[in-house]
Design an enzyme around this catalytic site. Sequence first.
Site, mmCIF file in Angstrom:
data_model
loop_
_atom_site.group_PDB
_atom_site.id
_atom_site.type_symbol
_atom_site.label_atom_id
_atom_site.label_comp_id
_atom_site.label_asym_id
_atom_site.label_seq_id
_atom_site.Cartn_x
_atom_site.Cartn_y
_atom_site.Cartn_z
ATOM 1 N N TRP A 10 0.827 -1.217 0.000
ATOM 2 C CA TRP A 10 0.000 0.000 0.000
ATOM 3 C C TRP A 10 0.853 1.255 0.000
ATOM 4 C CZ3 TRP A 10 -4.146 -1.098 4.379
ATOM 5 C CH2 TRP A 10 -4.779 -2.334 4.125
ATOM 6 N N LYS A 11 2.123 1.123 0.282
ATOM 7 C CA LYS A 11 2.998 2.298 0.429
ATOM 8 C C LYS A 11 2.358 3.267 1.446
ATOM 9 C CE LYS A 11 4.749 1.295 -4.128
ATOM 10 N NZ LYS A 11 5.400 1.748 -5.321
ATOM 11 N N GLY A 170 5.221 2.124 -10.695
ATOM 12 C CA GLY A 170 4.324 3.281 -10.656
ATOM 13 C C GLY A 170 4.259 4.048 -11.959
ATOM 14 N N GLY A 231 1.832 -2.599 -6.253
ATOM 15 C CA GLY A 231 1.647 -1.324 -5.575
ATOM 16 C C GLY A 231 0.279 -0.744 -5.868
ATOM 17 N N GLY A 232 0.215 0.135 -6.867
ATOM 18 C CA GLY A 232 -1.013 0.874 -7.175
ATOM 19 C C GLY A 232 -2.259 0.000 -7.266
HETATM 20 P P1 PGA Z 1 3.456 -0.442 -8.681
HETATM 21 O O1 PGA Z 1 4.429 -0.602 -7.415
HETATM 22 O O2 PGA Z 1 2.692 -1.742 -8.799
HETATM 23 O O3 PGA Z 1 2.569 0.715 -8.350
HETATM 24 O O4 PGA Z 1 4.332 -0.206 -9.865
HETATM 25 C C1 PGA Z 1 5.112 -1.794 -7.169
HETATM 26 C C2 PGA Z 1 6.020 -1.655 -5.983
HETATM 27 O O5 PGA Z 1 6.636 -0.600 -5.831
HETATM 28 O O6 PGA Z 1 6.131 -2.572 -5.156
#
Ligand code: PGA
Length: 249
Positions: A10-11, A170, A231-232
């Site tokens: 989720w960051k 990202g 991530g996203g």
């Molecule tokens: P992303 O991020 O799927 O948004 O590219 C992946 C990550 O940084 O683990």
Amino acid sequence: MRKSMVAGNWKMNGSSAFAAQMSEQFNQHAPTVSSVDVVLCPPAIYLSQVQGDAQGYACAAQNVHFAGSGAFTGEISVAMLNDIKCKYVLVGHSERREMFAETDAIIAKKMAVCVAASLVPILCIGETLVQRNNGEAFAVVKRQVLAALEDIDLKTNDIVIAYEPIWAIGTGETATPEQAQEIHAYIRSVLEAEISLEVAERTRILYGGSVSALTASELFSQPDIDGGLVGGASLKVEDFKIICSAAAN
Ligand code: PGA
């Protein structure tokens, strides 16, 4: 046979309401993805909540400090993660390497304390666009893997590796399944050459970098791609479910 894994990073996103929604959804979704380890990586402040509700998934911290305890304002320790029964930790994410100055040496220390505490580190590695264009991708991932493993014995401990090309994180630009498979196979060959065939065959290697509901199943069908670090798309419940299901096939 390696069990697939999909981890949702989720960051610095989410809220306690989002955390509750994800817990509920992924506890419910668990039976349909029982052949996949689903891992949620919330921000530290929600980790205890999400871990406490976990039935059909496991949790990962996004970071950990290598010291046991002490005057390290803002940090969390492996003992704290054990205390709340968190099983996994992301180590060496490229955002931590780039924005928080984590070096290979720091990452090696973190790997060692995780393994010593029976936490499973998810080691993140990957090259920049400049490094890829210079033909350095293989050398970079080899250096990162070997540096991180410096102080741990993989013959008796499990880790997970996440190959995340920085140019794909990202950006919406996913590595092609062929590009990812090529690096994953190479990482496995490094593990075989440097450690053992058994370790190379047992270690799960995830792909990360703009994995989406559309791209997941083709990526995960590659022989050396054992799932994803997302991530996203892990912030969108329905997309993340599709991605987890794609790893089950
Ligand atoms: P992303 O991020 O799927 O948004 O590219 C992946 C990550 O940084 O683990």
